[in-house]
Motif scaffolding. Structure first.
Motif, PDB file in Angstrom:
ATOM      1  N   GLY A  46       1.019  36.662  56.294  1.00 10.61           N
ATOM      2  CA  GLY A  46       1.389  35.323  55.871  1.00 10.61           C
ATOM      3  C   GLY A  46       1.111  35.128  54.398  1.00 10.61           C
ATOM      4  N   ARG A  47       1.331  33.905  53.962  1.00  7.40           N
ATOM      5  CA  ARG A  47       0.990  33.534  52.587  1.00  7.40           C
ATOM      6  C   ARG A  47       0.596  32.070  52.576  1.00  7.40           C
ATOM      7  N   THR A  48      -0.187  31.720  51.600  1.00 10.81           N
ATOM      8  CA  THR A  48      -0.631  30.331  51.516  1.00 10.81           C
ATOM      9  C   THR A  48       0.592  29.433  51.325  1.00 10.81           C
ATOM     10  N   ALA A  49       0.633  28.341  52.075  1.00 10.34           N
ATOM     11  CA  ALA A  49       1.750  27.399  51.954  1.00 10.34           C
ATOM     12  C   ALA A  49       1.689  26.683  50.602  1.00 10.34           C
ATOM     13  N   ASP A  50       0.487  26.484  50.111  1.00 15.37           N
ATOM     14  CA  ASP A  50       0.289  25.856  48.801  1.00 15.37           C
ATOM     15  C   ASP A  50      -0.076  26.932  47.781  1.00 15.37           C
ATOM     16  N   LEU A  51       0.080  26.602  46.524  1.00 16.33           N
ATOM     17  CA  LEU A  51      -0.291  27.515  45.449  1.00 16.33           C
ATOM     18  C   LEU A  51      -1.809  27.552  45.307  1.00 16.33           C
ATOM     19  N   TYR A  52      -2.347  28.741  45.027  1.00 18.26           N
ATOM     20  CA  TYR A  52      -3.774  28.909  44.741  1.00 18.26           C
ATOM     21  C   TYR A  52      -3.926  29.988  43.680  1.00 18.26           C
ATOM     22  N   PRO A  53      -4.957  29.862  42.814  1.00 21.44           N
ATOM     23  CA  PRO A  53      -5.239  30.948  41.881  1.00 21.44           C
ATOM     24  C   PRO A  53      -6.079  32.029  42.562  1.00 21.44           C
ATOM     25  N   ILE A  62     -14.213  41.662  41.984  1.00 20.71           N
ATOM     26  CA  ILE A  62     -14.053  41.093  43.326  1.00 20.71           C
ATOM     27  C   ILE A  62     -12.898  40.092  43.304  1.00 20.71           C
ATOM     28  N   PRO A  63     -12.014  40.134  44.314  1.00 21.79           N
ATOM     29  CA  PRO A  63     -10.955  39.116  44.385  1.00 21.79           C
ATOM     30  C   PRO A  63     -11.537  37.781  44.869  1.00 21.79           C
ATOM     31  N   TYR A  64     -11.202  36.728  44.166  1.00 24.01           N
ATOM     32  CA  TYR A  64     -11.643  35.378  44.525  1.00 24.01           C
ATOM     33  C   TYR A  64     -10.427  34.467  44.616  1.00 24.01           C
ATOM     34  N   LEU A  65     -10.333  33.738  45.698  1.00 26.86           N
ATOM     35  CA  LEU A  65      -9.331  32.685  45.803  1.00 26.86           C
ATOM     36  C   LEU A  65     -10.039  31.404  45.378  1.00 26.86           C
ATOM     37  N   LEU A  66      -9.655  30.880  44.223  1.00 30.31           N
ATOM     38  CA  LEU A  66     -10.283  29.664  43.732  1.00 30.31           C
ATOM     39  C   LEU A  66      -9.698  28.477  44.488  1.00 30.31           C
ATOM     40  N   ASN A  67     -10.561  27.610  44.962  1.00 29.17           N
ATOM     41  CA  ASN A  67     -10.100  26.467  45.755  1.00 29.17           C
ATOM     42  C   ASN A  67      -9.580  25.373  44.819  1.00 29.17           C
ATOM     43  N   VAL A  68      -8.418  25.679  44.226  1.00 29.08           N
ATOM     44  CA  VAL A  68      -7.731  24.765  43.319  1.00 29.08           C
ATOM     45  C   VAL A  68      -6.278  24.705  43.785  1.00 29.08           C
ATOM     46  N   GLY A  70      -2.460  23.927  44.359  1.00 31.86           N
ATOM     47  CA  GLY A  70      -1.427  23.449  43.453  1.00 31.86           C
ATOM     48  C   GLY A  70      -1.336  24.236  42.159  1.00 31.86           C
ATOM     49  N   LYS A  71      -2.254  25.175  41.942  1.00 28.69           N
ATOM     50  CA  LYS A  71      -2.264  25.985  40.719  1.00 28.69           C
ATOM     51  C   LYS A  71      -2.247  27.449  41.139  1.00 28.69           C
ATOM     52  N   GLY A  72      -1.427  28.276  40.506  1.00 21.85           N
ATOM     53  CA  GLY A  72      -1.419  29.696  40.836  1.00 21.85           C
ATOM     54  C   GLY A  72      -0.165  30.115  41.570  1.00 21.85           C
ATOM     55  N   HIS A  73      -0.356  30.890  42.656  1.00 20.21           N
ATOM     56  CA  HIS A  73       0.744  31.479  43.421  1.00 20.21           C
ATOM     57  C   HIS A  73       0.569  31.225  44.917  1.00 20.21           C
ATOM     58  N   LEU A 146      -8.397  33.328  33.998  1.00 18.53           N
ATOM     59  CA  LEU A 146      -8.083  34.729  34.279  1.00 18.53           C
ATOM     60  C   LEU A 146      -6.650  34.848  34.803  1.00 18.53           C
ATOM     61  N   PRO A 147      -6.050  36.038  34.768  1.00 18.40           N
ATOM     62  CA  PRO A 147      -4.710  36.206  35.355  1.00 18.40           C
ATOM     63  C   PRO A 147      -4.730  35.890  36.856  1.00 18.40           C
ATOM     64  N   TYR A 148      -3.641  35.282  37.325  1.00 20.20           N
ATOM     65  CA  TYR A 148      -3.491  34.949  38.750  1.00 20.20           C
ATOM     66  C   TYR A 148      -2.603  35.995  39.408  1.00 20.20           C
ATOM     67  N   TYR A 149      -2.940  36.329  40.644  1.00 17.71           N
ATOM     68  CA  TYR A 149      -2.184  37.313  41.423  1.00 17.71           C
ATOM     69  C   TYR A 149      -1.666  36.660  42.691  1.00 17.71           C
ATOM     70  N   ASP A 150      -0.548  37.176  43.198  1.00 16.58           N
ATOM     71  CA  ASP A 150      -0.027  36.678  44.474  1.00 16.58           C
ATOM     72  C   ASP A 150      -0.354  37.634  45.617  1.00 16.58           C
ATOM     73  N   ASN A 151      -0.810  38.855  45.262  1.00 17.65           N
ATOM     74  CA  ASN A 151      -1.143  39.859  46.267  1.00 17.65           C
ATOM     75  C   ASN A 151      -2.211  40.763  45.679  1.00 17.65           C
ATOM     76  N   TYR A 152      -3.283  40.983  46.423  1.00 17.11           N
ATOM     77  CA  TYR A 152      -4.380  41.810  45.919  1.00 17.11           C
ATOM     78  C   TYR A 152      -4.284  43.229  46.441  1.00 17.11           C
ATOM     79  N   ASP A 153      -4.512  44.176  45.530  1.00 11.89           N
ATOM     80  CA  ASP A 153      -4.657  45.589  45.881  1.00 11.89           C
ATOM     81  C   ASP A 153      -5.734  46.136  44.950  1.00 11.89           C
ATOM     82  N   SER A 154      -6.787  46.711  45.522  1.00 12.74           N
ATOM     83  CA  SER A 154      -7.902  47.192  44.704  1.00 12.74           C
ATOM     84  C   SER A 154      -7.479  48.280  43.728  1.00 12.74           C
TER      85      SER A 154
END
Length: 168
Positions: A46-53, A62-68, A70-73, A146-154
């Protein structure tokens, strides 16, 4: 024997959306499959229905999903059904509530593999469901830049390879 099967079938399952090192093929995925941590059943993507950084932060990348919201992807990841034992393990693993907070987030279904006894219980592709997500409101203020990503891969082209806990 029948009694224990009945009790096991009554175990409450929660849905969790993972977007970082716990995904298949990522450095911490084995924690999702280690039965001593509890039970986690892959349901789909799946993917987040709303945008997140989604950022890669700290000296350990470490990948972090910032709880913001409406901003990001729209951040892609995997949906799991987990039992209470796995949920407790994940809370501890994610440093909840200090580092990450477990919050319900709307997730759009991209594909569903989860087994269900009744076809009407299978969520439709593009439908929205609520899942727990480990995101954070406690991060250094500069991380929002920092740069925002829509998909994380180490091992992604970002060049920020994740440093596993055992190496820290």
């Amino acid at each position: 024997m029948i009694f224990s099967l009945t009790c096991a079938s009554l175990t409450r399952m929660a849905r969790v959306f993972v977007y970082g090192t716990l995904k298949k093929g990522q450095p911490n995925h084995s924690f999702m499959t280690t039965r001593t941590n509890g039970r986690a059943e892959f349901q789909g993507r799946g993917r987040t229905a709303d945008l997140y950084p989604l950022v890669i932060g700290s000296k350990h990348n470490i990948p972090y999903l910032l709880n913001v919201p409406g901003k990001g992807h729209h951040v892609t990841g995997e949906i799991y059904s987990v039992d209470d034992q796995m949920l407790q393990f994940l809370d501890e693993f994610e440093g909840c509530p200090d580092t990450y907070q477990r919050t319900p987030v709307r997730i759009e279904i991209l594909e569903w593999e989860g087994k269900s006894s009744a076809p009407e219980e299978r969520p439709a592709v593009n439908s929205i469901m609520e899942c727990f997500v480990y995101s954070t409101t406690t991060y250094p203020p500069e991380w929002i830049n920092l740069p925002y990503y829509d998909n994380y891969d180490s091992l992604g082209k970002h060049g920020l390879r994740y440093n596993p806990r055992e190496n820290r």
